[in-house]
Design an enzyme around this catalytic site. Structure first.
Site, PDB file in Angstrom:
ATOM      1  N   ALA A  56      39.493 -33.299  13.904  1.00  0.00           N
ATOM      2  CA  ALA A  56      40.429 -33.895  12.947  1.00  0.00           C
ATOM      3  C   ALA A  56      41.909 -33.813  13.357  1.00  0.00           C
ATOM      4  CB  ALA A  56      40.198 -33.262  11.567  1.00  0.00           C
ATOM      5  N   ASP A 247      37.088 -31.672   8.323  1.00  0.00           N
ATOM      6  CA  ASP A 247      37.654 -33.003   8.558  1.00  0.00           C
ATOM      7  C   ASP A 247      38.383 -33.518   7.335  1.00  0.00           C
ATOM      8  OD1 ASP A 247      35.267 -32.801  10.564  1.00  0.00           O
ATOM      9  OD2 ASP A 247      36.661 -34.320  11.297  1.00  0.00           O
TER      10      ASP A 247
HETATM   11  O1  MRU Z   1      32.877 -35.824  15.284  1.00  0.00           O
HETATM   12  P1  MRU Z   1      33.914 -34.807  15.682  1.00  0.00           P
HETATM   13  O2  MRU Z   1      33.612 -34.128  16.959  1.00  0.00           O
HETATM   14  O3  MRU Z   1      35.305 -35.382  15.627  1.00  0.00           O
HETATM   15  O4  MRU Z   1      33.810 -33.721  14.539  1.00  0.00           O
HETATM   16  C1  MRU Z   1      34.654 -32.601  14.591  1.00  0.00           C
HETATM   17  C2  MRU Z   1      34.403 -31.624  13.507  1.00  0.00           C
HETATM   18  O5  MRU Z   1      33.564 -31.789  12.675  1.00  0.00           O
HETATM   19  C3  MRU Z   1      35.323 -30.443  13.481  1.00  0.00           C
HETATM   20  O6  MRU Z   1      34.667 -29.329  12.972  1.00  0.00           O
HETATM   21  C4  MRU Z   1      36.498 -30.785  12.548  1.00  0.00           C
HETATM   22  O7  MRU Z   1      37.122 -31.963  12.979  1.00  0.00           O
HETATM   23  C5  MRU Z   1      37.478 -29.702  12.505  1.00  0.00           C
HETATM   24  S1  MRU Z   1      38.488 -29.703  13.954  1.00  0.00           S
HETATM   25  C6  MRU Z   1      39.554 -28.435  13.933  1.00  0.00           C
END
Ligand code: MRU
Length: 367
Positions: A56, A247
């Protein structure tokens, strides 16, 4: 944080060309280290959509630089109308992480407020740098806030603190430090013995490929586990706490994170294991209350599930994993209701996952 002993951020401006923004191509890690050049707003859309970058906070900062690239690409017509369409375009690249809309809106408002300036391009670039720097500081402060929780467990237990995490909410998902991993790095740097159970995180394997990689580069002891293992470990006292990223987190503390997070929270509740979500303020959606019904959940393409990628010793290969004719569901995220969350670790400190506690930390968001 470090790769091969060298300090990196996940995104930066090319040293000899201010018109190129560079990112680490996370689709290739941990097998190959490659830099990807973004020259246009379309490139920024592509790297977010195709998960060259992901996580995120990094999605947000990439989109911020995407707005800068959009401005560079403007040739003629109504600039405000043009920027609005590029902002909407960038926001449509991935729906769940609210950091994306947060960063794009910040950039859009900033550019519109400075339209008359002869320095508009440089000011816009500085604003993107500022959002990047802010995320670095958020990560470090989250680390300091979460360190106290790990320290308290260590003082009580007197031996290695076992922490389970899901997906990659590490520095690769941010700019530096990470969210879920920041307290872990702080504890490790302080000499507190920590060990991390790393969920592999199908279908994209962000845990197995990215979290394991970055923990390894920092020398943090860790063990990769299949996604179904956490419940068993918790039943046998092998997990002292769970820390995940987010997210999008609603005002009442419901946490959207990578698919499978909810199941870990259920197992943690059943076994009285504390379950924390670590997130910067850019991950709160101040407009939403009920995460399960209100947070949009991304559905990605079937191939991420039906096929699997790995390293054959020479190159990355993708192979078919399921019968060709079987159908597939690929929900990218799920929502963990606030009642299953022990606390939220933010850059302003730790709070309970409820509206009152969250707004105590962020009083300016009170309506
Ligand atoms: O699909 P992604 O790899 O973007 O998903 C990322 C996540 O779910 C993370 O846990 C979230 O973005 C937190 S990042 C600090």
């Amino acid at each position: 944080m470090k790769i091969g002993g060298k300090h990196y951020h996940t995104i930066w401006l090319k040293e000899d060309d201010q018109q190129i923004v560079q990112v680490i191509d996370q689709r290739k890690l941990p097998f190959q280290f490659e830099i990807y050049d973004m020259k246009t707003v379309e490139d920024a859309y592509f790297v977010i959509r195709e998960m060259v970058v992901r996580g995120a906070p990094l999605i947000g900062v990439t989109a911020a630089y995407g707005m800068y690239l959009a401005l560079l690409g403007f040739s003629e017509g109504d600039l405000e109308h043009y920027l609005k369409s590029k902002a909407d375009y960038l926001k449509s690249s991935r729906p769940t992480a609210v950091n994306l809309a947060f960063a794009v809106d910040e950039m859009f408002d900033f550019i519109i407020n400075n339209l008359g300036s002869p320095e508009l391009i440089q000011l816009t670039l500085n604003k993107a740098h500022e959002l990047k720097q802010q995320e670095i500081e958020f990560g470090e402060k989250i680390g300091e806030a979460g360190l106290g929780i790990i320290e308290a467990i260590y003082q009580r237990k007197g031996e290695t603190v076992n922490i389970l995490t899901h997906c990659n909410a590490g520095w690769l998902a941010c700019i530096d430090w990470g969210t879920a991993t920041a307290p872990i790095y702080k504890a490790h740097l302080k000499g507190i013995p920590v060990h991390v159970w790393v969920d592999e995180t199908r279908p994209r394997n962000q845990g197995a490929r990215l979290t394991a990689y970055e923990l390894g580069e920092e020398g943090v002891p860790h063990t990769v586990i299949p996604d179904n293992t956490g419940g068993h470990l918790m039943q046998h006292g092998m997990v002292d706490m769970v820390i995940v990223g987010s997210d999008r987190t609603t005002v009442r503390g419901d946490v959207a994170n990578k698919i499978g997070t909810y199941l870990k929270a259920l197992a943690a509740k059943d076994n009285a294991v504390p379950f924390y979500a670590a997130l910067p303020s850019s991950t709160f959606d101040w407009e939403l209350e009920d995460g399960v019904s209100e947070i949009p959940i991304e559905q990605r393409n079937a191939e991420e599930v039906s096929r699997i990628e790995g390293w054959d010793g020479t190159q990355i290969q993708s192979v078919q994993l399921i019968p060709e004719k079987s159908t597939v569901a690929n929900f990218g995220f799920d929502v963990t209701p606030a009642r299953l969350v022990t606390g939220l670790i933010t850059e302003r400190g730790v709070c309970r996952a409820d509206k009152q506690s969250i707004l105590q930390l962020f009083p300016e968001k009170q309506k």
